[in-house]
Motif scaffolding. Structure first.
Motif, PDB file in Angstrom:
ATOM      1  N   ARG A   1      21.761  -2.198  78.768  1.00  0.00           N
ATOM      2  CA  ARG A   1      22.058  -1.351  77.609  1.00  0.00           C
ATOM      3  C   ARG A   1      22.077   0.139  77.983  1.00  0.00           C
TER       4      ARG A   1
ATOM      5  N   PRO B   1      24.908   2.957  81.322  1.00  0.00           N
ATOM      6  CA  PRO B   1      25.846   4.097  81.309  1.00  0.00           C
ATOM      7  C   PRO B   1      25.131   5.452  81.340  1.00  0.00           C
ATOM      8  N   ILE B   2      24.033   5.562  80.553  1.00  0.00           N
ATOM      9  CA  ILE B   2      23.316   6.850  80.527  1.00  0.00           C
ATOM     10  C   ILE B   2      22.575   7.079  81.852  1.00  0.00           C
TER      11      ILE B   2
ATOM     12  N   GLN C   1      23.591   5.968  84.802  1.00  0.00           N
ATOM     13  CA  GLN C   1      24.621   6.344  85.784  1.00  0.00           C
ATOM     14  C   GLN C   1      24.962   7.829  85.670  1.00  0.00           C
ATOM     15  N   PHE C   2      24.996   8.312  84.432  1.00  0.00           N
ATOM     16  CA  PHE C   2      25.260   9.746  84.210  1.00  0.00           C
ATOM     17  C   PHE C   2      24.118  10.595  84.781  1.00  0.00           C
TER      18      PHE C   2
ATOM     19  N   SER D   1      24.237  10.544  88.628  1.00  0.00           N
ATOM     20  CA  SER D   1      25.284  11.414  89.208  1.00  0.00           C
ATOM     21  C   SER D   1      24.903  12.886  89.059  1.00  0.00           C
ATOM     22  N   LEU D   2      24.211  13.212  87.950  1.00  0.00           N
ATOM     23  CA  LEU D   2      23.753  14.591  87.736  1.00  0.00           C
ATOM     24  C   LEU D   2      22.676  14.967  88.780  1.00  0.00           C
TER      25      LEU D   2
ATOM     26  N   PHE E   1      22.315  13.625  91.759  1.00  0.00           N
ATOM     27  CA  PHE E   1      22.967  13.762  93.068  1.00  0.00           C
ATOM     28  C   PHE E   1      23.767  15.057  93.174  1.00  0.00           C
ATOM     29  N   LEU E   2      24.321  15.489  92.063  1.00  0.00           N
ATOM     30  CA  LEU E   2      25.049  16.769  92.052  1.00  0.00           C
ATOM     31  C   LEU E   2      24.071  17.919  92.329  1.00  0.00           C
TER      32      LEU E   2
ATOM     33  N   TRP F   1      22.964  17.732  96.000  1.00  0.00           N
ATOM     34  CA  TRP F   1      24.075  18.187  96.842  1.00  0.00           C
ATOM     35  C   TRP F   1      24.089  19.723  96.898  1.00  0.00           C
ATOM     36  N   ASN F   2      23.945  20.348  95.721  1.00  0.00           N
ATOM     37  CA  ASN F   2      23.948  21.811  95.650  1.00  0.00           C
ATOM     38  C   ASN F   2      22.723  22.405  96.332  1.00  0.00           C
TER      39      ASN F   2
END
Lengths: 72, 174
Positions: free
Chosen positions: B60, B63-64, B66-67, B70-71, B73-74, B77-78
């Motif tokens: 359930r 999706p949140i 995964q968001f 990715s945030l 990891f972003l 990365w920075n």
């Protein structure tokens, strides 16, 4: 309505800060880096940032808030 | 595209007729350590994702998550490239006329120290500790006749070789 406007303003502010930060790193590496390595690093950083940022936006759009917030 | 493959090692404030002999940075181990921490954090988050994916409620909230993932990891990365930028822009440049030390401490904090080769009086190398001996890094101390009495260049790779390059250039210059 107000909530939507505020969230859009917040999104624009965060996006502006992020884009400025990304630009600053790329600019510093290309403008002040001595030799080829900093330039290559700037290219890798730019490509990676673009991919990760795109992935973040795609995952955000995939979220179904109704499904999460409303209890089943 | 040649900026990615070829460089004459030119730099900001280069004088006419000035030739870059050597560009060096801190030993790579001082870049790898913070990057390893970031990589380790990323690996731990992935392991955590793998662990929570076995729960029934994950479907359930995937999706949140995964968001959020990715945030994270972003941001990592920075953060990693922030370290790479600081590492890349902290340089010691040895030319046929002078030694230039660039200190990049932040986006808007940049210090440049320079020392004319003719002002060099003495150079000493300090390699302290077993790890420094193993990895071949150390500090270089330059005694100057200029306004600043001593210059310290820390954690440089192969400090003996760098010292020899400076001495060679000083002999050529005088």
């Amino acid at each position: 309505m107000i909530q939507k406007i505020l969230s859009n303003i917040l999104f624009v502010i965060i996006l502006s800060i992020y884009l400025w930060y990304t630009f600053a790193i790329v600019y510093h590496l290309i403008r002040f880096g001595v030799g080829t390595k900093p330039k290559r690093m700037a290219l890798i950083f730019f490509v990676g940032s673009f991919i990760l940022f795109s992935a973040t936006v795609i995952f955000y759009l995939k979220i179904n808030w109704q499904d999460i917030l409303i209890a089943k | 595209m040649s900026i990615f493959t070829f460089s004459k090692n030119t730099f900001e404030g280069q004088l006419p007729g000035e030739e870059t002999i050597l560009v060096t940075r801190k030993h790579w181990i001082f870049l790898v350590l913070p990057l390893f921490l970031i990589f380790f954090l990323g690996a731990m988050i992935l392991a955590f994702t793998f662990w929570i994916s076995s729960f029934s409620w994950y479907e359930r909230f995937s999706p949140i998550w995964q968001f959020i993932l990715s945030l994270i990891f972003l941001i990592l990365w920075n953060l990693g490239f922030w370290w790479i930028m600081i590492y890349s822009l902290n340089t010691i440049i040895i030319t046929n006329k002078r030694i230039i030390e660039n200190k990049q401490l932040g986006l808007f904090k940049h210090i440049v120290n320079e020392l004319q080769l003719k002002d060099i009086q003495d150079i000493s190398v300090k390699i302290i500790g077993p790890f420094a001996h193993l990895m071949n890094y150390g500090d270089i101390e330059v005694q100057s006749a200029g306004t600043v009495a001593k210059f310290f260049f820390n954690q440089l790779p192969w400090p003996e070789k760098i010292k020899n390059v400076i001495m060679e250039q000083k002999i050529k210059e005088s």
